[in-house]
Design a protein around this motif. Structure first.
Motif, PDB file in Angstrom:
ATOM      1  N   VAL A  72       0.827  -1.205   0.000  1.00 37.09           N
ATOM      2  CA  VAL A  72       0.000   0.000   0.000  1.00 37.09           C
ATOM      3  C   VAL A  72       0.865   1.259   0.000  1.00 37.09           C
ATOM      4  O   VAL A  72       0.547   2.261  -0.640  1.00 37.09           O
ATOM      5  N   THR A  73       2.007   1.205   0.701  1.00 37.60           N
ATOM      6  CA  THR A  73       2.811   2.413   0.891  1.00 37.60           C
ATOM      7  C   THR A  73       4.183   2.345   0.221  1.00 37.60           C
ATOM      8  O   THR A  73       4.882   3.357   0.169  1.00 37.60           O
ATOM      9  N   SER A  74       4.596   1.187  -0.280  1.00 38.59           N
ATOM     10  CA  SER A  74       5.948   1.026  -0.825  1.00 38.59           C
ATOM     11  C   SER A  74       5.958   1.081  -2.339  1.00 38.59           C
ATOM     12  O   SER A  74       4.989   0.676  -2.988  1.00 38.59           O
ATOM     13  N   GLY A  75       7.064   1.562  -2.905  1.00 35.55           N
ATOM     14  CA  GLY A  75       7.221   1.622  -4.350  1.00 35.55           C
ATOM     15  C   GLY A  75       8.449   0.853  -4.801  1.00 35.55           C
ATOM     16  O   GLY A  75       9.104   0.165  -4.016  1.00 35.55           O
ATOM     17  N   VAL A  76       8.783   0.980  -6.085  1.00 30.94           N
ATOM     18  CA  VAL A  76       9.930   0.287  -6.653  1.00 30.94           C
ATOM     19  C   VAL A  76      11.206   0.680  -5.921  1.00 30.94           C
ATOM     20  O   VAL A  76      12.083  -0.162  -5.656  1.00 30.94           O
ATOM     21  N   LYS A  77      11.334   1.961  -5.563  1.00 26.31           N
ATOM     22  CA  LYS A  77      12.528   2.425  -4.860  1.00 26.31           C
ATOM     23  C   LYS A  77      12.715   1.679  -3.548  1.00 26.31           C
ATOM     24  O   LYS A  77      13.840   1.284  -3.193  1.00 26.31           O
ATOM     25  N   ASP A  78      11.617   1.474  -2.804  1.00 24.87           N
ATOM     26  CA  ASP A  78      11.701   0.768  -1.527  1.00 24.87           C
ATOM     27  C   ASP A  78      12.141  -0.679  -1.729  1.00 24.87           C
ATOM     28  O   ASP A  78      12.930  -1.213  -0.947  1.00 24.87           O
ATOM     29  N   VAL A  79      11.603  -1.309  -2.783  1.00 20.48           N
ATOM     30  CA  VAL A  79      11.980  -2.686  -3.079  1.00 20.48           C
ATOM     31  C   VAL A  79      13.473  -2.770  -3.375  1.00 20.48           C
ATOM     32  O   VAL A  79      14.187  -3.638  -2.854  1.00 20.48           O
ATOM     33  N   ARG A  80      13.971  -1.878  -4.205  1.00 19.86           N
ATOM     34  CA  ARG A  80      15.383  -1.898  -4.573  1.00 19.86           C
ATOM     35  C   ARG A  80      16.295  -1.632  -3.385  1.00 19.86           C
ATOM     36  O   ARG A  80      17.383  -2.202  -3.279  1.00 19.86           O
ATOM     37  N   GLU A  81      15.852  -0.759  -2.468  1.00 14.06           N
ATOM     38  CA  GLU A  81      16.647  -0.484  -1.267  1.00 14.06           C
ATOM     39  C   GLU A  81      16.765  -1.728  -0.388  1.00 14.06           C
ATOM     40  O   GLU A  81      17.841  -2.030   0.144  1.00 14.06           O
ATOM     41  N   VAL A  82      15.660  -2.461  -0.243  1.00 16.55           N
ATOM     42  CA  VAL A  82      15.695  -3.684   0.561  1.00 16.55           C
ATOM     43  C   VAL A  82      16.598  -4.723  -0.097  1.00 16.55           C
ATOM     44  O   VAL A  82      17.401  -5.386   0.582  1.00 16.55           O
TER      45      VAL A  82
END
Length: 421
Positions: A72-82
């Motif tokens: 709901v709150t995460s985007g592609v950038k968040d995925v790549r950071e993880v």
């Protein structure tokens, strides 16, 4: 103080209630933990059956680094950071960290695409949770890299075990004298959702000022009716409000329809759940009376998927009003029901020879397709011939209803077939 559902969240499989097909003695998830061999998987099931809890239990049992994202709150950038953290923090001999994504069905295609390489290479072990059918909501490449495990609504026995545990072991409830005299309403409104059950239980107990609390069906009904935000996305209220929306559309009342739509939105309903119901309504209740209704409903579904929330409420409202104000017909719905009933009654009747395909010489010699008349070779692209099996020749299945669109169809068929239609 945390809510009751959080205070009672289990931390081991032995504390976990339900889903014995997955966590029982021979369950696949218990086997994964005991062997330490964990593969990426997706948990599909209704709300409140323990998807998030299972992910945490597995992570704790295997002592894996645990990352969590909300779709709901995460985007592609968040995925790549993880993924970057997982690569940098992982030593050669270590098992891959777990990435838990709640409501993974809300991830867009590009967000899901960003997970593929890391899952494929084993940089992360993905655990996804979804309330929606992954076949429709998760891209095929990602789905093919994950196992799929289905979680079921909790059974009556599971829910009563949970209530008993809450009354005996919870730090607050155990100090009070609480008796469950009747449980029918408590279970019915929970809808197999453990979190909902505990929320209701906590609401009832907190509403009593005395240490002694007696829970009956009447008490549950009275307390929930007093709480106007008790919209249950998996129980009776959920389906009652969805039913009210569809019946308002069917009854051509745009005011009623838009009101029930607002109730669903304010209650936190999944937008695509609403959009799917509108697609069904466009075919079942409007159908041939206004074929554009289905086009708009499909466009609405796509728009909600593309633009997300809260703007998605606007195409939903537009579509609801359009469907409610459209002329109505269920002739297609009635026709397919009649046809299916006829098939069940008559069984697998043979296809008439003239309608059969004849790709080989042998089939042609047997008469397949021999007397078939190609409609486009005749005036007005039509020629009379029978299209039903011999045993049911002349059966009427589709019957035009009284609206301008279907009347035009009926008149056209009358010109071709005479009084058959």
């Amino acid at each position: 103080m945390q809510p009751l559902a959080e205070r009672l969240r289990p931390t081991t499989l032995d504390e976990y209630i339900g889903q014995q097909h997955l966590v029982g003695p021979n369950g696949v998830l218990r086997t994964m933990i005991s062997t330490g061999r964990l593969s990426s998987f997706i948990l599909w099931g209704p709300p409140g059956v323990g998807k998030t809890t299972l992910a945490h239990i597995i992570s704790n049992a295997l002592d894996r680094t645990f990352y969590t994202l909300s779709a709901v709150t995460s985007g592609v950038k968040d995925v790549r950071e993880v993924i970057s953290k997982a690569k940098n923090n992982r030593f050669f001999s270590q098992a891959s960290p777990i990435l838990f994504i709640d409501e993974i069905h809300r991830f867009s295609k590009s967000q899901q695409d960003s997970l593929l390489g890391a899952v494929e290479e084993g940089t992360i072990t993905l655990i996804g949770a979804t309330t929606e059918n992954p076949s429709f909501e998760v891209i095929r490449p990602l789905l093919s890299r994950c196992q799929l495990y289905i979680l079921k609504p909790l059974a009556k026995e599971d829910l009563l075990t949970l209530v008993d545990r809450a009354l005996k072991k919870d730090v607050l409830l155990s100090k009070r004298e609480i008796a469950v005299k009747e449980d029918k309403a408590l279970l019915r409104f929970s809808g197999g959702d453990a979190r909902k059950l505990l929320n209701i239980l906590e609401l009832i107990v907190d509403s009593e000022s005395n240490d002694k609390v007696v829970i009956t069906d009447a008490v549950v009904m009275e307390r929930l009716q007093r709480n106007p935000l008790a919209y249950d996305k998996s129980g009776d209220i959920h389906y009652d409000i969805a039913s009210a929306l569809i019946k308002s559309i069917r009854g051509s009342d745009p005011d009623g329809a838009i009101y029930w739509l607002a109730r669903m939105i304010e209650g936190g309903e999944e937008p695509r759940f609403i959009a799917r119901r509108l697609v069904i309504s466009a075919s079942e209740d409007i159908g041939l009376a206004n074929p554009n209704a289905l086009l708009l409903a499909n466009a609405c579904f796509e728009a909600v998927h593309q633009i997300g929330w809260p703007e998605g409420r606007i195409p939903l409202a537009q579509t609801v009003i359009y469907l409610a104000t459209s002329p109505k017909s269920n002739s297609a719905y009635e026709a397919i029901n009649a046809a299916q009933a006829l098939v069940k009654q008559t069984g697998n009747l043979p296809v008439p020879l003239h309608l059969r395909n004849a790709p080989t010489e042998l089939m042609k010699e047997l008469g397949y397709g021999a007397s078939y008349k190609y409609a486009h070779q005749y005036p007005n692209n039509f020629v009379k011939q029978e299209y039903l099996p011999k045993e049911i020749e002349g059966t009427r299945l589709w019957k035009a209803q009284k609206n301008s669109a279907e009347e035009r169809h009926r008149q056209h068929l009358n010109k071709l077939w005479g009084d058959k239609f």
